[in-house]
Design an enzyme around this catalytic site. Structure first.
Site, mmCIF file in Angstrom:
data_model
loop_
_atom_site.group_PDB
_atom_site.id
_atom_site.type_symbol
_atom_site.label_atom_id
_atom_site.label_comp_id
_atom_site.label_asym_id
_atom_site.label_seq_id
_atom_site.Cartn_x
_atom_site.Cartn_y
_atom_site.Cartn_z
ATOM 1 N N SER A 142 0.860 -1.190 0.000
ATOM 2 C CA SER A 142 0.000 0.000 0.000
ATOM 3 C C SER A 142 0.892 1.234 0.000
ATOM 4 O O SER A 142 2.082 1.155 0.360
ATOM 5 C CB SER A 142 -0.849 -0.007 1.287
ATOM 6 O OG SER A 142 -1.471 1.234 1.485
ATOM 7 N N TYR A 155 -1.233 -0.770 10.533
ATOM 8 C CA TYR A 155 -1.412 -1.080 9.100
ATOM 9 C C TYR A 155 -0.131 -0.729 8.344
ATOM 10 O O TYR A 155 0.378 -1.527 7.549
ATOM 11 C CB TYR A 155 -2.621 -0.308 8.561
ATOM 12 C CG TYR A 155 -2.965 -0.585 7.118
ATOM 13 C CD1 TYR A 155 -3.459 -1.829 6.724
ATOM 14 C CD2 TYR A 155 -2.810 0.394 6.138
ATOM 15 C CE1 TYR A 155 -3.785 -2.083 5.389
ATOM 16 C CE2 TYR A 155 -3.144 0.151 4.812
ATOM 17 C CZ TYR A 155 -3.627 -1.083 4.444
ATOM 18 O OH TYR A 155 -3.955 -1.333 3.121
HETATM 19 N N1 LIG Z 1 -8.708 -0.363 -0.872
HETATM 20 C C1 LIG Z 1 -7.613 0.384 -0.812
HETATM 21 O O1 LIG Z 1 -7.660 1.627 -0.842
HETATM 22 C C2 LIG Z 1 -6.255 -0.270 -0.728
HETATM 23 C C3 LIG Z 1 -5.123 0.538 -0.958
HETATM 24 C C4 LIG Z 1 -3.864 -0.042 -0.858
HETATM 25 C C5 LIG Z 1 -3.739 -1.374 -0.578
HETATM 26 N N2 LIG Z 1 -4.841 -2.139 -0.349
HETATM 27 C C6 LIG Z 1 -4.648 -3.543 -0.025
HETATM 28 O O2 LIG Z 1 -5.282 -4.309 -1.031
HETATM 29 C C7 LIG Z 1 -5.700 -5.562 -0.479
HETATM 30 C C8 LIG Z 1 -7.175 -5.792 -0.771
HETATM 31 O O3 LIG Z 1 -7.906 -4.732 -0.204
HETATM 32 P P1 LIG Z 1 -9.430 -4.436 -0.560
HETATM 33 O O4 LIG Z 1 -9.567 -2.963 -0.483
HETATM 34 O O5 LIG Z 1 -9.826 -5.158 -1.785
HETATM 35 O O6 LIG Z 1 -10.120 -5.065 0.747
HETATM 36 P P2 LIG Z 1 -11.602 -5.677 0.955
HETATM 37 O O7 LIG Z 1 -12.545 -5.115 -0.033
HETATM 38 O O8 LIG Z 1 -11.865 -5.508 2.412
HETATM 39 O O9 LIG Z 1 -11.381 -7.225 0.620
HETATM 40 C C9 LIG Z 1 -10.493 -7.999 1.392
HETATM 41 C C10 LIG Z 1 -10.505 -9.427 0.910
HETATM 42 O O10 LIG Z 1 -9.563 -10.170 1.696
HETATM 43 C C11 LIG Z 1 -10.224 -11.263 2.358
HETATM 44 N N3 LIG Z 1 -9.604 -11.444 3.656
HETATM 45 C C12 LIG Z 1 -9.453 -10.542 4.641
HETATM 46 N N4 LIG Z 1 -8.816 -11.068 5.687
HETATM 47 C C13 LIG Z 1 -8.564 -12.359 5.356
HETATM 48 C C14 LIG Z 1 -7.938 -13.431 6.028
HETATM 49 N N5 LIG Z 1 -7.474 -13.293 7.267
HETATM 50 N N6 LIG Z 1 -7.828 -14.613 5.394
HETATM 51 C C15 LIG Z 1 -8.312 -14.775 4.140
HETATM 52 N N7 LIG Z 1 -8.920 -13.794 3.454
HETATM 53 C C16 LIG Z 1 -9.036 -12.605 4.056
HETATM 54 C C17 LIG Z 1 -11.691 -10.817 2.435
HETATM 55 O O11 LIG Z 1 -12.594 -11.921 2.507
HETATM 56 P P3 LIG Z 1 -13.152 -12.458 3.921
HETATM 57 O O12 LIG Z 1 -13.466 -11.235 4.731
HETATM 58 O O13 LIG Z 1 -14.292 -13.303 3.592
HETATM 59 O O14 LIG Z 1 -12.011 -13.237 4.483
HETATM 60 C C18 LIG Z 1 -11.850 -10.107 1.099
HETATM 61 O O15 LIG Z 1 -12.058 -11.032 0.064
HETATM 62 C C19 LIG Z 1 -5.373 -5.487 1.017
HETATM 63 O O16 LIG Z 1 -4.152 -6.121 1.258
HETATM 64 C C20 LIG Z 1 -5.268 -4.005 1.278
HETATM 65 O O17 LIG Z 1 -4.470 -3.711 2.392
HETATM 66 C C21 LIG Z 1 -6.101 -1.622 -0.429
#
Ligand SMILES: NC(=O)c1ccc[n+]([C@@H]2O[C@H](COP(=O)([O-])OP(=O)(O)OC[C@H]3O[C@@H](n4cnc5c(N)ncnc54)[C@H](OP(=O)(O)O)[C@@H]3O)[C@@H](O)[C@H]2O)c1
Length: 239
Positions: A142, A155
């Protein structure tokens, strides 16, 4: 550019947000998919969506922080799909609160999922890639992995660690033609960030999960001799 047709990809957290969008974009390229997540309901939903697109898909319920559950999930996936060519370490959680407010349990949760989750899955998948003498690993860090901000110390710590871990791994597995890439996106509109500042964001102004997914597809299609070591996707004009 190389074709991704017939390759097998494992996406952690592929049931929602960036992971789900990546699964959909890879399915359009003919990639066979394995999705790992915690909620069976979300896994069932994405499995239906991908099957409706004609994709081959295997799901496995596991918390990436649980090494034993991950090992069993990867065994099931490799039995049903075969060796993984592309691993997207995307599952992640945020922990919001000041350093003083965050409890030890909050720290343990975010570090165990965001760092040890990648360690567990990668350790399980890597032997197959090494045997194949090729593979792709994309780790999602991130912008918070490059810069600390108020209210996100845990985080940020986890996402800084992902960068260091990815660089070390990348240097170790290059001789096996395995490309390890780390992405540091800025804000992407997903469940993780939606409603954070209590207003709807204009989808034309903020990076969408699909944008990042399309980027990943294009980096995976680069000829095997070259790779994206690190990349940041930012919104052009969110103001
Ligand atoms: N959105 C942003 O602005 C952003 C920016 C930079 C980086 N990121 C990174 O991108 C990645 C995805 O983020 P997102 O925004 O798509 O998040 P999201 O919409 O909250 O989706 C997270 C996904 O990860 C799964 N998950 C969470 N904890 C888990 C665990 N312990 N074991 C297995 N699966 C797990 C969730 O499914 P379940 O809850 O069913 O397990 C869900 O499918 C993350 O690493 C986040 O830090 C996001």
């Amino acid at each position: 550019m190389q074709s991704l047709q017939g390759k097998k990809a494992l996406i952690t957290g592929g049931s929602r947000g960036i992971g789900r969008a990546t699964a959909i974009e890879l399915a359009k390229e003919g990639v066979e998919l394995a999705i790992v997540g915690r909620s069976q309901e979300n896994l069932d939903q994405v499995e239906r969506e991908l099957r409706d697109m004609g994709a081959t898909v295997v799901t496995a319920q596991a918390d990436v922080a649980d090494e034993q559950a991950v090992s069993e999930a990867v065994k099931k996936i490799e039995r049903e799909l075969g060796t993984i060519d592309i691993l997207v370490n995307n599952a992640g959680v945020a922990a919001r609160g000041s350093f003083q407010e965050l409890e030890t349990a909050d720290w343990e949760k975010v570090l165990n999922i965001n760092i040890m989750g990648i360690v567990h899955i990668t350790k399980a998948v890597l032997p197959g890639m090494i045997e194949n003498n090729r593979g792709d690993i994309i780790n999602i860090s991130s912008m918070s992995g490059l810069k600390g901000t108020k209210g996100s110390s845990a985080y940020s710590a986890s996402k800084f660690a992902v960068i260091g871990m990815s660089e070390g791994l990348m240097q170790e597995v290059r001789p096996h033609n395995i490309r390890v890439s780390v992405l540091t996106p800025s804000l992407v509109e997903t469940d993780l960030t939606r409603g954070r500042d209590n207003h709807e964001r204009d989808p034309e102004k903020f990076t969408q999960a699909e944008d990042l997914a399309e980027f990943m597809v294009s980096q995976l299609k680069l000829e095997q001799r070259t790779f994206v070591k690190t990349a940041a996707l930012w919104a052009t004009n969110p103001f």
